[in-house]
Design an enzyme around this catalytic site. Structure first.
Site, mmCIF file in Angstrom:
data_model
loop_
_atom_site.group_PDB
_atom_site.id
_atom_site.type_symbol
_atom_site.label_atom_id
_atom_site.label_comp_id
_atom_site.label_asym_id
_atom_site.label_seq_id
_atom_site.Cartn_x
_atom_site.Cartn_y
_atom_site.Cartn_z
ATOM 1 N N HIS A 133 2.913 -2.343 8.440
ATOM 2 C CA HIS A 133 2.521 -0.931 9.048
ATOM 3 C C HIS A 133 3.295 -0.714 10.188
ATOM 4 O O HIS A 133 3.027 -1.355 11.207
ATOM 5 C CB HIS A 133 1.089 -0.546 9.389
ATOM 6 C CG HIS A 133 0.227 -0.578 8.019
ATOM 7 N ND1 HIS A 133 -0.240 0.167 7.128
ATOM 8 C CD2 HIS A 133 -0.289 -1.819 7.358
ATOM 9 C CE1 HIS A 133 -1.194 -0.474 6.250
ATOM 10 N NE2 HIS A 133 -1.020 -1.437 6.346
ATOM 11 N N GLY A 187 -9.115 -5.792 5.568
ATOM 12 C CA GLY A 187 -8.545 -4.563 5.281
ATOM 13 C C GLY A 187 -7.586 -4.433 4.167
ATOM 14 O O GLY A 187 -6.939 -3.095 3.984
ATOM 15 N N GLN A 188 -6.690 -5.640 3.908
ATOM 16 C CA GLN A 188 -5.944 -5.570 2.854
ATOM 17 C C GLN A 188 -6.138 -5.185 1.510
ATOM 18 O O GLN A 188 -7.185 -5.372 0.946
ATOM 19 C CB GLN A 188 -5.021 -6.978 2.565
ATOM 20 C CG GLN A 188 -3.561 -6.875 1.719
ATOM 21 C CD GLN A 188 -2.997 -8.200 1.785
ATOM 22 O OE1 GLN A 188 -3.490 -9.428 2.210
ATOM 23 N NE2 GLN A 188 -2.000 -8.241 1.067
ATOM 24 N N HIS A 196 3.116 -6.347 3.310
ATOM 25 C CA HIS A 196 3.585 -5.038 3.751
ATOM 26 C C HIS A 196 3.120 -4.917 5.307
ATOM 27 O O HIS A 196 2.247 -5.608 5.633
ATOM 28 C CB HIS A 196 3.135 -3.990 3.023
ATOM 29 C CG HIS A 196 1.982 -3.758 3.170
ATOM 30 N ND1 HIS A 196 0.948 -4.233 2.091
ATOM 31 C CD2 HIS A 196 0.584 -3.123 3.644
ATOM 32 C CE1 HIS A 196 -0.363 -4.146 2.224
ATOM 33 N NE2 HIS A 196 -0.441 -3.225 3.108
ATOM 34 N N ASN A 235 -2.180 -6.442 7.511
ATOM 35 C CA ASN A 235 -3.620 -6.980 7.194
ATOM 36 C C ASN A 235 -3.345 -7.978 6.181
ATOM 37 O O ASN A 235 -2.674 -7.905 4.849
ATOM 38 C CB ASN A 235 -4.418 -5.875 6.351
ATOM 39 C CG ASN A 235 -4.683 -4.595 7.549
ATOM 40 O OD1 ASN A 235 -4.950 -4.828 8.469
ATOM 41 N ND2 ASN A 235 -4.525 -3.511 6.882
ATOM 42 N N ASP A 281 3.885 5.991 4.466
ATOM 43 C CA ASP A 281 2.428 5.659 3.845
ATOM 44 C C ASP A 281 2.088 7.168 3.230
ATOM 45 O O ASP A 281 2.189 8.221 4.007
ATOM 46 C CB ASP A 281 1.421 5.220 4.967
ATOM 47 C CG ASP A 281 0.336 4.767 4.380
ATOM 48 O OD1 ASP A 281 0.318 3.418 4.451
ATOM 49 O OD2 ASP A 281 -0.524 5.286 3.853
ATOM 50 N N ILE A 282 1.530 6.896 1.905
ATOM 51 C CA ILE A 282 0.804 8.123 1.570
ATOM 52 C C ILE A 282 -0.398 8.662 2.148
ATOM 53 O O ILE A 282 -0.884 9.991 2.047
ATOM 54 C CB ILE A 282 0.559 7.719 0.096
ATOM 55 C CG1 ILE A 282 0.539 9.035 -0.796
ATOM 56 C CG2 ILE A 282 -0.735 7.071 -0.072
ATOM 57 C CD1 ILE A 282 0.634 8.601 -2.252
HETATM 58 P P1 AMP Z 1 -3.538 -2.063 3.555
HETATM 59 O O1 AMP Z 1 -4.647 -1.644 3.295
HETATM 60 O O2 AMP Z 1 -2.952 -2.865 4.526
HETATM 61 O O3 AMP Z 1 -3.123 -3.055 2.095
HETATM 62 O O4 AMP Z 1 -2.284 -0.908 3.342
HETATM 63 C C1 AMP Z 1 -2.108 -0.428 2.021
HETATM 64 C C2 AMP Z 1 -1.442 0.928 2.413
HETATM 65 O O5 AMP Z 1 -0.695 1.493 1.298
HETATM 66 C C3 AMP Z 1 -2.482 2.042 2.698
HETATM 67 O O6 AMP Z 1 -2.079 2.436 4.052
HETATM 68 C C4 AMP Z 1 -2.238 3.197 1.792
HETATM 69 O O7 AMP Z 1 -2.447 4.361 2.230
HETATM 70 C C5 AMP Z 1 -0.845 2.779 1.291
HETATM 71 N N1 AMP Z 1 -0.429 3.280 -0.013
HETATM 72 C C6 AMP Z 1 -1.042 3.082 -0.986
HETATM 73 N N2 AMP Z 1 -0.183 3.497 -2.224
HETATM 74 C C7 AMP Z 1 0.821 4.037 -1.764
HETATM 75 C C8 AMP Z 1 1.945 5.066 -2.269
HETATM 76 N N3 AMP Z 1 2.062 4.814 -3.336
HETATM 77 N N4 AMP Z 1 2.949 5.174 -1.500
HETATM 78 C C9 AMP Z 1 2.769 4.892 0.048
HETATM 79 N N5 AMP Z 1 1.631 4.356 0.430
HETATM 80 C C10 AMP Z 1 0.843 4.037 -0.330
#
Ligand code: AMP
Length: 110
Positions: free
Chosen positions: A100, A91-92, A98, A85, A29-30
């Site tokens: 976590h 929070g999605q 995906h 989520n 995760d970024i």
């Molecule tokens: P959610 O809030 O459950 O939709 O999770 C989305 C997740 O994607 C968040 O934790 C972000 O930090 C992560 N995210 C967004 N863009 C990227 C990216 N380019 N590479 C890796 N993780 C990312």
């Protein structure tokens, strides 16, 4: 709708890959919320958990199987959390299913 994860799958955006097989891709995760924060996504574009069709359920098995392998690889089989989520209310933010995988810290009970 093309999400950032679709772009990662297409190779248009880079990611820090930790695991890949026929059905899933996993990458860091970024914006990590724990010392270990990996995202595991099915390669098939599915909006969220609620949208998974009966004929796609094997992809959920593939995610769980990937999580087990990653946990083993990272030495965290004794403590990790696997969460998704479903919907913006909880929070999605990216509408490509995906999970976590979080580990490396003591976490509160849910
Ligand atoms: P959610 O809030 O459950 O939709 O999770 C989305 C997740 O994607 C968040 O934790 C972000 O930090 C992560 N995210 C967004 N863009 C990227 C990216 N380019 N590479 C890796 N993780 C990312």
């Amino acid at each position: 709708m093309s999400t950032v994860f679709a772009k990662i799958l297409a190779g248009e955006i880079s990611c820090d890959k930790v695991y890949e097989d026929k059905h899933v891709l996993a990458f860091k995760d970024i914006h990590p919320k724990a010392p270990i924060h990996i995202l595991i996504i099915p390669k098939k574009e599915i909006r969220d958990l609620q949208s998974v069709k009966p004929e796609e359920m094997h992809l959920i098995s593939a995610v769980v199987s990937a999580a087990q392998k990653i946990a083993l690889d990272l030495g965290v089989t004794d403590g990790y959390r696997l969460v998704t989520n479903n919907g913006s209310k909880v929070g999605q933010t990216i509408f490509h299913l995906h999970f976590h995988l979080l580990a490396g810290a003591v976490m509160d009970n849910l």
